[in-house]
Design an enzyme around this catalytic site. Structure first.
Site, PDB file in Angstrom:
ATOM      1  N   ASN A  24       2.296  -1.984  12.217  1.00 57.31           N
ATOM      2  CA  ASN A  24       3.143  -2.310  11.069  1.00 57.31           C
ATOM      3  C   ASN A  24       3.649  -3.751  11.081  1.00 57.31           C
ATOM      4  O   ASN A  24       4.305  -4.190  10.134  1.00 57.31           O
ATOM      5  CB  ASN A  24       4.308  -1.328  10.969  1.00 57.31           C
ATOM      6  CG  ASN A  24       3.836   0.058  10.552  1.00 57.31           C
ATOM      7  OD1 ASN A  24       2.690   0.225  10.125  1.00 57.31           O
ATOM      8  ND2 ASN A  24       4.699   1.056  10.676  1.00 57.31           N
ATOM      9  N   ARG A  93      -0.369   2.747   1.837  1.00 58.87           N
ATOM     10  CA  ARG A  93       0.770   2.255   1.067  1.00 58.87           C
ATOM     11  C   ARG A  93       1.094   0.785   1.352  1.00 58.87           C
ATOM     12  O   ARG A  93       1.507   0.038   0.466  1.00 58.87           O
ATOM     13  CB  ARG A  93       1.969   3.135   1.408  1.00 58.87           C
ATOM     14  CG  ARG A  93       3.223   2.755   0.735  1.00 58.87           C
ATOM     15  CD  ARG A  93       4.340   3.675   1.174  1.00 58.87           C
ATOM     16  NE  ARG A  93       5.622   3.101   0.837  1.00 58.87           N
ATOM     17  CZ  ARG A  93       6.205   3.224  -0.348  1.00 58.87           C
ATOM     18  NH1 ARG A  93       5.630   3.916  -1.297  1.00 58.87           N
ATOM     19  NH2 ARG A  93       7.361   2.652  -0.588  1.00 58.87           N
ATOM     20  N   CYS A 117       0.622   7.946   3.662  1.00 56.69           N
ATOM     21  CA  CYS A 117       1.026   9.210   4.278  1.00 56.69           C
ATOM     22  C   CYS A 117       1.723  10.112   3.268  1.00 56.69           C
ATOM     23  O   CYS A 117       2.576   9.663   2.511  1.00 56.69           O
ATOM     24  CB  CYS A 117       1.955   8.941   5.447  1.00 56.69           C
ATOM     25  SG  CYS A 117       1.093   8.342   6.898  1.00 56.69           S
ATOM     26  N   ARG A 122       7.401   8.469  -1.943  1.00 57.34           N
ATOM     27  CA  ARG A 122       7.555   7.115  -1.400  1.00 57.34           C
ATOM     28  C   ARG A 122       7.359   6.129  -2.549  1.00 57.34           C
ATOM     29  O   ARG A 122       6.328   5.488  -2.685  1.00 57.34           O
ATOM     30  CB  ARG A 122       6.558   6.873  -0.267  1.00 57.34           C
ATOM     31  CG  ARG A 122       6.796   7.806   0.904  1.00 57.34           C
ATOM     32  CD  ARG A 122       5.832   7.563   2.033  1.00 57.34           C
ATOM     33  NE  ARG A 122       6.072   6.316   2.703  1.00 57.34           N
ATOM     34  CZ  ARG A 122       5.211   5.759   3.546  1.00 57.34           C
ATOM     35  NH1 ARG A 122       4.054   6.327   3.784  1.00 57.34           N
ATOM     36  NH2 ARG A 122       5.497   4.617   4.142  1.00 57.34           N
ATOM     37  N   PRO A 123       8.378   5.992  -3.388  1.00 57.33           N
ATOM     38  CA  PRO A 123       8.229   5.176  -4.588  1.00 57.33           C
ATOM     39  C   PRO A 123       8.183   3.677  -4.287  1.00 57.33           C
ATOM     40  O   PRO A 123       8.446   3.264  -3.157  1.00 57.33           O
ATOM     41  CB  PRO A 123       9.494   5.511  -5.390  1.00 57.33           C
ATOM     42  CG  PRO A 123      10.485   5.977  -4.386  1.00 57.33           C
ATOM     43  CD  PRO A 123       9.713   6.580  -3.257  1.00 57.33           C
ATOM     44  N   VAL A 124       7.863   2.879  -5.312  1.00 60.84           N
ATOM     45  CA  VAL A 124       7.859   1.416  -5.158  1.00 60.84           C
ATOM     46  C   VAL A 124       8.853   0.772  -6.130  1.00 60.84           C
ATOM     47  O   VAL A 124       8.791  -0.425  -6.384  1.00 60.84           O
ATOM     48  CB  VAL A 124       6.445   0.814  -5.362  1.00 60.84           C
ATOM     49  CG1 VAL A 124       5.544   1.146  -4.187  1.00 60.84           C
ATOM     50  CG2 VAL A 124       5.829   1.280  -6.671  1.00 60.84           C
ATOM     51  N   ASP A 125       9.771   1.594  -6.671  1.00 62.55           N
ATOM     52  CA  ASP A 125      10.711   1.069  -7.664  1.00 62.55           C
ATOM     53  C   ASP A 125      11.537  -0.104  -7.141  1.00 62.55           C
ATOM     54  O   ASP A 125      11.826  -1.053  -7.882  1.00 62.55           O
ATOM     55  CB  ASP A 125      11.646   2.198  -8.148  1.00 62.55           C
ATOM     56  CG  ASP A 125      12.404   2.873  -7.001  1.00 62.55           C
ATOM     57  OD1 ASP A 125      11.780   3.079  -5.949  1.00 62.55           O
ATOM     58  OD2 ASP A 125      13.601   3.154  -7.157  1.00 62.55           O
ATOM     59  N   ASP A 305       9.718   7.122  12.128  1.00 60.32           N
ATOM     60  CA  ASP A 305       8.348   7.336  12.615  1.00 60.32           C
ATOM     61  C   ASP A 305       8.309   8.060  13.963  1.00 60.32           C
ATOM     62  O   ASP A 305       7.254   8.555  14.369  1.00 60.32           O
ATOM     63  CB  ASP A 305       7.597   6.002  12.723  1.00 60.32           C
ATOM     64  CG  ASP A 305       7.249   5.448  11.348  1.00 60.32           C
ATOM     65  OD1 ASP A 305       7.256   6.224  10.381  1.00 60.32           O
ATOM     66  OD2 ASP A 305       6.980   4.235  11.256  1.00 60.32           O
ATOM     67  N   ARG A 396      -5.610   6.224  12.325  1.00 57.34           N
ATOM     68  CA  ARG A 396      -4.959   5.190  11.508  1.00 57.34           C
ATOM     69  C   ARG A 396      -3.905   4.439  12.311  1.00 57.34           C
ATOM     70  O   ARG A 396      -3.606   3.292  12.009  1.00 57.34           O
ATOM     71  CB  ARG A 396      -4.266   5.820  10.283  1.00 57.34           C
ATOM     72  CG  ARG A 396      -5.206   6.311   9.215  1.00 57.34           C
ATOM     73  CD  ARG A 396      -4.427   6.785   8.007  1.00 57.34           C
ATOM     74  NE  ARG A 396      -3.522   5.738   7.526  1.00 57.34           N
ATOM     75  CZ  ARG A 396      -2.489   5.943   6.715  1.00 57.34           C
ATOM     76  NH1 ARG A 396      -2.229   7.148   6.287  1.00 57.34           N
ATOM     77  NH2 ARG A 396      -1.725   4.949   6.335  1.00 57.34           N
TER      78      ARG A 396
HETATM   79  N1  EPU Z   1      12.088   3.414  -1.056  1.00 53.02           N
HETATM   80  C1  EPU Z   1      12.372   3.615  -2.380  1.00 53.02           C
HETATM   81  N2  EPU Z   1      11.813   2.756  -3.278  1.00 53.02           N
HETATM   82  C2  EPU Z   1      11.016   1.719  -2.900  1.00 53.02           C
HETATM   83  C3  EPU Z   1      10.740   1.530  -1.534  1.00 53.02           C
HETATM   84  C4  EPU Z   1      11.307   2.399  -0.620  1.00 53.02           C
HETATM   85  O1  EPU Z   1      13.079   4.533  -2.758  1.00 53.02           O
HETATM   86  O2  EPU Z   1      10.558   0.965  -3.765  1.00 53.02           O
HETATM   87  C5  EPU Z   1      12.699   4.331  -0.064  1.00 53.02           C
HETATM   88  C6  EPU Z   1      11.666   5.182   0.654  1.00 53.02           C
HETATM   89  O3  EPU Z   1      11.329   6.321  -0.087  1.00 53.02           O
HETATM   90  C7  EPU Z   1      12.383   5.479   1.951  1.00 53.02           C
HETATM   91  C8  EPU Z   1      13.189   4.210   2.216  1.00 53.02           C
HETATM   92  O4  EPU Z   1      13.274   3.553   0.960  1.00 53.02           O
HETATM   93  O5  EPU Z   1      13.266   6.535   1.775  1.00 53.02           O
HETATM   94  C9  EPU Z   1      12.599   3.254   3.219  1.00 53.02           C
HETATM   95  O6  EPU Z   1      11.218   3.051   2.967  1.00 53.02           O
HETATM   96  P1  EPU Z   1      10.517   1.681   3.342  1.00 53.02           P
HETATM   97  O7  EPU Z   1      10.231   0.927   2.105  1.00 53.02           O
HETATM   98  O8  EPU Z   1      11.339   1.007   4.386  1.00 53.02           O
HETATM   99  O9  EPU Z   1       9.147   2.157   3.987  1.00 53.02           O
HETATM  100  P2  EPU Z   1       7.724   1.443   3.905  1.00 53.02           P
HETATM  101  O10 EPU Z   1       7.917  -0.040   3.940  1.00 53.02           O
HETATM  102  O11 EPU Z   1       6.915   2.031   2.847  1.00 53.02           O
HETATM  103  C10 EPU Z   1       7.442   1.312   6.506  1.00 53.02           C
HETATM  104  C11 EPU Z   1       6.421   1.738   7.525  1.00 53.02           C
HETATM  105  C12 EPU Z   1       6.420   3.264   7.655  1.00 53.02           C
HETATM  106  C13 EPU Z   1       7.829   3.706   8.041  1.00 53.02           C
HETATM  107  C14 EPU Z   1       8.865   3.169   7.036  1.00 53.02           C
HETATM  108  C15 EPU Z   1      10.294   3.448   7.429  1.00 53.02           C
HETATM  109  C16 EPU Z   1       4.730   0.011   7.327  1.00 53.02           C
HETATM  110  C17 EPU Z   1       3.353  -0.338   6.953  1.00 53.02           C
HETATM  111  N3  EPU Z   1       5.101   1.280   7.106  1.00 53.02           N
HETATM  112  O12 EPU Z   1       7.073   1.914   5.271  1.00 53.02           O
HETATM  113  O13 EPU Z   1       5.519   3.571   8.701  1.00 53.02           O
HETATM  114  O14 EPU Z   1       7.884   5.117   8.071  1.00 53.02           O
HETATM  115  O15 EPU Z   1       8.738   1.728   6.927  1.00 53.02           O
HETATM  116  O16 EPU Z   1      10.590   2.901   8.661  1.00 53.02           O
HETATM  117  O17 EPU Z   1       5.474  -0.811   7.830  1.00 53.02           O
HETATM  118  C18 EPU Z   1       3.848   4.807   9.843  1.00 53.02           C
HETATM  119  O18 EPU Z   1       3.593   3.815  10.538  1.00 53.02           O
HETATM  120  O19 EPU Z   1       3.400   5.957  10.134  1.00 53.02           O
HETATM  121  C19 EPU Z   1       4.691   4.693   8.655  1.00 53.02           C
HETATM  122  C20 EPU Z   1       4.674   5.569   7.680  1.00 53.02           C
END
Ligand code: EPU
Length: 424
Positions: A24, A93, A117, A122-125, A305, A396
């Site tokens: 990551n 993602r 996953c 896991r939105p992108v809003d 994680d 992965r």
């Molecule tokens: N969220 C929103 N809206 C958004 C973005 C996030 O509501 O636009 C919420 C998510 O639903 C969650 C929280 O914010 O509840 C945090 O999510 P975050 O954006 O931090 O997660 P991510 O960047 O998508 C990374 C890791 C994940 C890890 C999460 C949390 C990478 C590539 N992925 O994901 O790793 O679970 O941070 O620590 O860095 C893994 O390696 O298995 C994995 C899933």
């Protein structure tokens, strides 16, 4: 290789292994290489499926890449396309953050809604809201986000939730160009800090990456260079939990103990002996561990994680432990599978009660990377043989899993595909 993994359990893990570089951390650094016309080398890159998936996407956008041993050379003299299509983005993602890099390098970009996953929404809003806030026009049509830089990126982004990907997205969008942005309530994960170090090396000004407030000032042009990413704290945590679950004694080299404070604290609370130096950690398990409660949170809290993996460990510890996850409240795809191995688990109102006792081997399936990690830990501790399907998820995220497990004395082998795999 989507072939089930067979683990014969009840063998205390013992020995020493080296932790791989953090997946990551590598992924955002690879995306950041799009920001410069100059060549970039990332040293010691783990050979994982997620890395290959992102390389396919970068190549589509115009990156030329070459492996030299474990070093990855990336060079994007020109962006050839500004679209990241569904077939490339849907597998992972993390690829959504190419949008910020494309905006910075070309002023426009389009990225399909990401996959990845499947452990809850896991939105992108927050990414989209932040990009709009700093000066991008973003529209969604038919599952694809189209974005354009309306002016130099400026202003303050205040995240509702400290999102790792959202923080990286804004850092990437701002690092190249005339922009200047402050992120408030930024994600503080070590991987964000590592991206900050890389962008600084390329020539951007980044202050505070790894804290809750990050300031980024772009540069008109960025240079190239070499970068070595941080060790994988989630992989390290998985092996420590495996050592604890099998009541073994394991030493990890290339591990940063400070990135694992929350886990090490819990393992010590559970009764295990933990020793560490600057870049190593050793766990010597107690034969009579104690249960603990955990709530996964953003860094520096207990990592989400490692929540499934820690749950597998707690399933072997006599007594009752309570587990919840504030980051992904529904991240419990491993629960049904652990139950097949005899774990006594009950989920109510997003809190999982784990009543630990002896586990037995079973046929189980991993539905995501860390659920896979959990099943491996449970199988190592269980009496008898377990057959873990869905190994593509393990591939992965866990480099050389079987070789590392075998180096620690685990008995593992590959099976013939299960019948249900034919339908995958
Ligand atoms: N969220 C929103 N809206 C958004 C973005 C996030 O509501 O636009 C919420 C998510 O639903 C969650 C929280 O914010 O509840 C945090 O999510 P975050 O954006 O931090 O997660 P991510 O960047 O998508 C990374 C890791 C994940 C890890 C999460 C949390 C990478 C590539 N992925 O994901 O790793 O679970 O941070 O620590 O860095 C893994 O390696 O298995 C994995 C899933």
């Amino acid at each position: 290789m989507n072939v089930p993994l067979i683990i014969e359990g009840k063998q205390p893990l013992s020995g020493e292994i080296e932790v791989s570089p953090a997946k990551n951390a590598v992924l955002p650094v690879m995306v950041a290489s799009l920001l410069t016309k100059e060549p970039v080398t990332i040293e010691n890159v783990p050979r994982l499926r997620d890395i290959e998936v992102l390389l396919d996407l970068l190549a589509h956008l115009g990156t030329r890449y070459a492996w030299e041993g474990r070093s990855l050379h990336l060079h994007t003299p020109e962006i050839l396309r500004t679209d990241a299509p569904y077939e490339l983005v849907s597998k992972m993602r993390a690829s959504f953050i190419v949008l910020g890099a494309l905006l910075a390098r070309t002023g426009e970009g389009s990225v399909s809604m990401p996959g990845g996953c499947a452990f809850g929404p896991r939105p992108v809003d927050l990414h989209v809201k932040a990009l709009r806030k700093i000066g991008a026009e973003v529209n969604e049509e038919g599952g694809t986000f189209f974005a354009r830089r309306a002016r130099a990126f400026r202003g303050r982004v205040v995240f509702d939730i400290p999102t790792v990907g959202g923080t990286e997205q804004v850092m990437l969008a701002t690092a190249l160009g005339d922009g200047e942005v402050t992120i408030v309530n930024a994600a503080q994960e070590p991987e964000v800090e590592d991206l900050g170090r890389f962008l600084t090396m390329l020539g951007a000004t980044v202050v505070g990456a790894g804290t809750s407030q990050v300031y980024i000032r772009g540069a008109r042009a960025l240079g190239g260079g070499r970068h070595r990413v941080i060790p994988d704290r989630i992989e390290a945590g998985t092996y420590l939990l495996a050592a604890a679950a099998t009541r073994g004694r394991v030493t990890l080299q290339n591990a940063n103990p400070h990135h694992l404070d929350a886990l090490l604290d819990k393992l010590a609370e559970s009764g295990h002996r933990i020793l560490f130096g600057q870049d190593w950690i050793q766990l010597e398990a107690t034969a009579e561990p104690r249960p603990f409660n955990l709530e996964a949170r953003e860094y520096p809290g207990f990592p989400t994680d490692l929540q499934p993996v820690a749950t597998a460990y707690l399933a072997t510890v006599p007594g009752v432990s309570l587990v919840s996850d504030r980051v992904y409240p529904d991240r419990f795809t491993h629960v049904g599978e652990l139950a097949r191995m005899g774990a006594e688990l009950s989920l109510k109102d997003h809190v999982l009660a784990v009543r630990g006792h002896k586990l037995h081997g079973a046929e189980v399936r991993a539905f995501d990377i860390r659920a896979g990690g959990a099943l491996v830990v449970a199988a190592l501790a269980a009496e008898g043989e377990s057959v873990i399907a869905g190994t593509e998820h393990l591939e992965r995220g866990y480099e050389a899993l079987e070789a590392k497990l075998r180096a620690l004395g685990a008995r593992t082998r590959r099976a013939e595909p299960l019948v249900q795999d034919a339908a995958d």
